[in-house]
Design an enzyme around this catalytic site. Structure first.
Site, PDB file in Angstrom:
ATOM      1  N   GLY A  47     -12.251  -3.970   1.073  1.00  0.00           N
ATOM      2  CA  GLY A  47     -13.670  -3.628   1.155  1.00  0.00           C
ATOM      3  C   GLY A  47     -14.119  -2.732   0.009  1.00  0.00           C
ATOM      4  O   GLY A  47     -15.206  -2.906  -0.550  1.00  0.00           O
ATOM      5  N   ARG A  54       0.820  -1.215   0.000  1.00  0.00           N
ATOM      6  CA  ARG A  54       0.000   0.000   0.000  1.00  0.00           C
ATOM      7  C   ARG A  54       0.852   1.264   0.000  1.00  0.00           C
ATOM      8  O   ARG A  54       0.455   2.271  -0.573  1.00  0.00           O
ATOM      9  CB  ARG A  54      -0.936   0.005   1.209  1.00  0.00           C
ATOM     10  CG  ARG A  54      -2.115  -0.904   0.975  1.00  0.00           C
ATOM     11  CD  ARG A  54      -3.162  -0.767   2.029  1.00  0.00           C
ATOM     12  NE  ARG A  54      -4.410  -1.350   1.556  1.00  0.00           N
ATOM     13  CZ  ARG A  54      -5.481  -1.530   2.299  1.00  0.00           C
ATOM     14  NH1 ARG A  54      -5.471  -1.174   3.566  1.00  0.00           N
ATOM     15  NH2 ARG A  54      -6.567  -2.061   1.786  1.00  0.00           N
ATOM     16  N   LYS A  62     -17.542 -17.047   3.056  1.00  0.00           N
ATOM     17  CA  LYS A  62     -18.988 -16.904   3.280  1.00  0.00           C
ATOM     18  C   LYS A  62     -19.740 -16.348   2.088  1.00  0.00           C
ATOM     19  O   LYS A  62     -19.324 -15.354   1.499  1.00  0.00           O
ATOM     20  CB  LYS A  62     -19.219 -15.951   4.452  1.00  0.00           C
ATOM     21  CG  LYS A  62     -18.894 -16.541   5.790  1.00  0.00           C
ATOM     22  CD  LYS A  62     -19.210 -15.533   6.850  1.00  0.00           C
ATOM     23  CE  LYS A  62     -19.131 -16.119   8.235  1.00  0.00           C
ATOM     24  NZ  LYS A  62     -19.335 -15.072   9.233  1.00  0.00           N
ATOM     25  N   GLY A  70      -8.195  -9.097   0.395  1.00  0.00           N
ATOM     26  CA  GLY A  70      -7.038  -9.298   1.272  1.00  0.00           C
ATOM     27  C   GLY A  70      -6.385 -10.659   1.100  1.00  0.00           C
ATOM     28  O   GLY A  70      -5.189 -10.761   0.794  1.00  0.00           O
TER      29      GLY A  70
HETATM   30  P1  ADP Z   1     -10.763 -12.117   0.295  1.00  0.00           P
HETATM   31  O1  ADP Z   1     -10.126 -11.466   1.502  1.00  0.00           O
HETATM   32  O2  ADP Z   1      -9.749 -12.350  -0.772  1.00  0.00           O
HETATM   33  O3  ADP Z   1     -11.979 -11.376  -0.174  1.00  0.00           O
HETATM   34  P2  ADP Z   1     -12.242 -13.958   1.955  1.00  0.00           P
HETATM   35  O4  ADP Z   1     -11.875 -13.170   3.156  1.00  0.00           O
HETATM   36  O5  ADP Z   1     -13.646 -13.914   1.500  1.00  0.00           O
HETATM   37  O6  ADP Z   1     -11.257 -13.583   0.740  1.00  0.00           O
HETATM   38  O7  ADP Z   1     -11.963 -15.489   2.209  1.00  0.00           O
HETATM   39  C1  ADP Z   1     -10.695 -16.036   2.442  1.00  0.00           C
HETATM   40  C2  ADP Z   1     -10.759 -17.178   3.427  1.00  0.00           C
HETATM   41  O8  ADP Z   1     -11.658 -18.214   3.018  1.00  0.00           O
HETATM   42  C3  ADP Z   1      -9.404 -17.832   3.570  1.00  0.00           C
HETATM   43  O9  ADP Z   1      -8.858 -17.501   4.818  1.00  0.00           O
HETATM   44  C4  ADP Z   1      -9.681 -19.322   3.426  1.00  0.00           C
HETATM   45  O10 ADP Z   1      -9.027 -20.116   4.397  1.00  0.00           O
HETATM   46  C5  ADP Z   1     -11.184 -19.420   3.570  1.00  0.00           C
HETATM   47  N1  ADP Z   1     -11.727 -20.592   2.868  1.00  0.00           N
HETATM   48  C6  ADP Z   1     -11.610 -20.896   1.564  1.00  0.00           C
HETATM   49  N2  ADP Z   1     -12.182 -22.074   1.293  1.00  0.00           N
HETATM   50  C7  ADP Z   1     -12.687 -22.554   2.452  1.00  0.00           C
HETATM   51  C8  ADP Z   1     -13.406 -23.742   2.821  1.00  0.00           C
HETATM   52  N3  ADP Z   1     -13.709 -24.673   1.913  1.00  0.00           N
HETATM   53  N4  ADP Z   1     -13.752 -23.883   4.116  1.00  0.00           N
HETATM   54  C9  ADP Z   1     -13.437 -22.931   5.019  1.00  0.00           C
HETATM   55  N5  ADP Z   1     -12.786 -21.802   4.739  1.00  0.00           N
HETATM   56  C10 ADP Z   1     -12.406 -21.603   3.467  1.00  0.00           C
HETATM   57 MG    MG Z   2     -10.636 -11.468   3.568  1.00  0.00          MG
END
Ligand code: ADP
Ligand code: MG
Length: 378
Positions: free
Chosen positions: A357, A34, A189, A334
Site C-alpha cells: 500500500g 520483510r 481493478k 504484493g
Molecule cells: P499487486 O498486489 O501487485 O499490486 P493486484 O493486487 O492489483 O497486484 O492484482 C493482482 C491480481 O490480479 C492477481 O491475483 C491476478 O490473478 C489478478 N489478475 C490479473 N489479471 C487478471 C485478469 N485478466 N482477470 C482477473 N484477474 C486478474
Molecule cells: Mg495485491
C-alpha cells in the site's frame, strides 16, 4: 529526511520500528523478506554498540485484547536465527528495561490507541529509548502512534537504512531524467490503480497495462471483452487516460470460458467471444521493444491470473523481459513480488519495494505521513 548517518547512536538505546508483518499460515512464516529487509539496520546498530528494542505491528488484532494468533513471539525466534543473536521477547511496554542487546516488543496493535495515533501512547513509544528509528516503509502511509506520533514525540528520531534505500529507489524511479521511462500497471481493478495510472502517466513516456485494467481499457475502446473482469464505472476515466497518454494495450490475449477451465486459446483482441474471459495477455514484440529500450521501468501488477499455470505465461514473459533489460527497474506490490519470486531471480530487478500500500501511495504522488514526520519533502 533525517537519516541514521546524520546522528550519533553510539552506546545509545534505540527503539527500531520495523515492519515485521510477514505472511504466516498455521504458525509457519511463508515469506521472511520483510524481516530480512531490516537486518542491515539492526546489524548497523549493533556495530554502534546500541541496545535495541524492535517494535512492529502484526496482523489485525482487536486492541486491548490478547490474541495468540497475532503475537510476535514466533517472529522473535526467527529474527534471532537470522541474526544469529539472542532476541528477548517483551510482552508489555512497561517491561522494556534494555537488559539484553536485542529485544522485540509484543504487537503494537494490541495497544489501545495505536490505530488512533493516541498522544499518550505516542509519547510512551517515542520516549522508550534515547533514539527512535523508523524503518517500516510498509506502514509509512499510516498515521498511527508507532508510525507517526512516536516520531514526533521522540527527542531524536530518524529513518533506518531500509527506509533510506526505499526512498532512494522510489525517488530515482519517479524523478530521474533517464529516458525513456516505462511504467507497467497490471492487477485486477482499475479503481485501485486509477490514481497510480494518472500520476505515472504524467511523467512516463509509455505505459503498458495488464490484467483487469487492460480489460477495462479495451472495453473503453469499443472491443468486445466477453465476460472479462472489468469496471464499467471506470470506462470514462479510461477513455480520458487513453486520450492523454501513450498507453499500450496488447494485440493478443489468452481467453477461456472460466478461470477454472482446462481449455484456453490465444486470440486477437478483435475476436474475443461473448462467453469468454480474458485471463492473460501476450507480450508482443512492441512491448518487448519498449522494455528493451527503456532506461527506467516501474512495474506494479501482474498482467494475468499468474496463479494459474494456464494464465501465467504473460506475467512470466514480462518478468523475464524486465529482468533482461539494462534499465533501472523498480517493482512493488504484493502479487507483483510473488510473481517475481516465482518466475525470475529477485536480484535481476534493480529494486523490489517492501511496501504494498505504501508503494502504491508513493506512486500516486501522495504524501506519506511517516516520511513527512521524518522531514522528507517530495
Ligand atoms: P499487486 O498486489 O501487485 O499490486 P493486484 O493486487 O492489483 O497486484 O492484482 C493482482 C491480481 O490480479 C492477481 O491475483 C491476478 O490473478 C489478478 N489478475 C490479473 N489479471 C487478471 C485478469 N485478466 N482477470 C482477473 N484477474 C486478474
Ligand atoms: Mg495485491
Amino acid at each position: 529526511m533525517r537519516k541514521l548517518s546524520d546522528i550519533s547512536v553510539k552506546n545509545k538505546t534505540v527503539a527500531l520500528r520495523a515492519d515485521l508483518n510477514v505472511p504466516v499460515k498455521e504458525g509457519i512464516i511463508l515469506d521472511d523478506a520483510r524481516i530480512e529487509a531490516v537486518i542491515p539496520t539492526v546489524k548497523y546498530l549493533l556495530t554502534q554498540n546500541c541496545k535495541i528494542i524492535l517494535i512492529s505491528h502484526f496482523g489485525r488484532p482487536k486492541a486491548g485484547t490478547f490474541d495468540s494468533e497475532a503475537s510476535l513471539q514466533p517472529i522473535a525466534i526467527r529474527i534471532g536465527e537470522m541474526l544469529n543473536h539472542e532476541v528477548d521477547f517483551i510482552s508489555a511496554i512497561e517491561e522494556v528495561k534494555f537488559k539484553s542487546t536485542i529485544s522485540l516488543l509484543e504487537n503494537t496493535r494490541f495497544l489501545i490507541g495505536e490505530l488512533e495515533n493516541n498522544e499518550e501512547l505516542s509519547k510512551n513509544l517515542g520516549s522508550m529509548a534515547e533514539v527512535y528509528v523508523f524503518d517500516a516503509f510498509g506502514t509509512s502511509h499510516r498515521e498511527q502512534a508507532s508510525t507517526f506520533g512516536a516520531i514526533h514525540q521522540a527527542n531524536v528520531s530518524c529513518a533506518g537504512l531500509l527506509l533510506e534505500a526505499e526512498i532512494e529507489a522510489l525517488t530515482k524511479a519517479t524523478h530521474s531524467n533517464d529516458r525513456p521511462l516505462l511504467s507497467i500497471v497490471g492487477g485486477s481493478k482499475v479503481s485501485t490503480k486509477l490514481e497510480v495510472l494518472k500520476n505515472l502517466s504524467q511523467f512516463s513516456d509509455h505505459i503498458i497495462t495488464g490484467g483487469g485494467i487492460t480489460n477495462t481499457f479495451l472495453k473503453a475502446q469499443g472491443f468486445n471483452i466477453g465476460k472479462s473482469l472489468h469496471e464499467e464505472s471506470m470506462l470514462d476515466e479510461a477513455r480520458q487516460l487513453l486520450g492523454k497518454s501513450s498507453i499500450h494495450l496488447p494485440s493478443k490475449v489468452v481467453v477461456a470460458p472460466s478461470i477454472d477451465s482446462l481449455e484456453h486459446r490465444i486470440c486477437s483482441i478483435e475476436s474475443v467471444q461473448d462467453h469468454e474471459m480474458i485471463l492473460d495477455q501476450c507480450i508482443d514484440s512492441d512491448s518487448l521493444e519498449l522494455i528493451a529500450n527503456a532506461k527506467q521501468i516501474i512495474w506494479n501488477g501482474p498482467i494475468g491470473v499468474f496463479e494459474k499455470d494456464n494464465f501465467s505465461e504473460g506475467t512470466r514473459d514480462l518478468a523475464k523481459a524486465i529482468a533482461a533489460s539494462s534499465a533501472f527497474s523498480l517493482a512493488g506490490g504484493g502479487e507483483t513480488l510473488l510473481a517475481i519470486k516465482l518466475f525470475i531471480n529477485k536480484g535481476d530487478i534493480s529494486y523490489c519495494s517492501t511496501g504494498g500500500g505504501a508503494f502504491l501511495e508513493f506512486m500516486e504522488g501522495k504524501e506519506l505521513p511517516s516520511l513527512t514526520a521524518l522531514g522528507f519533502i517530495k
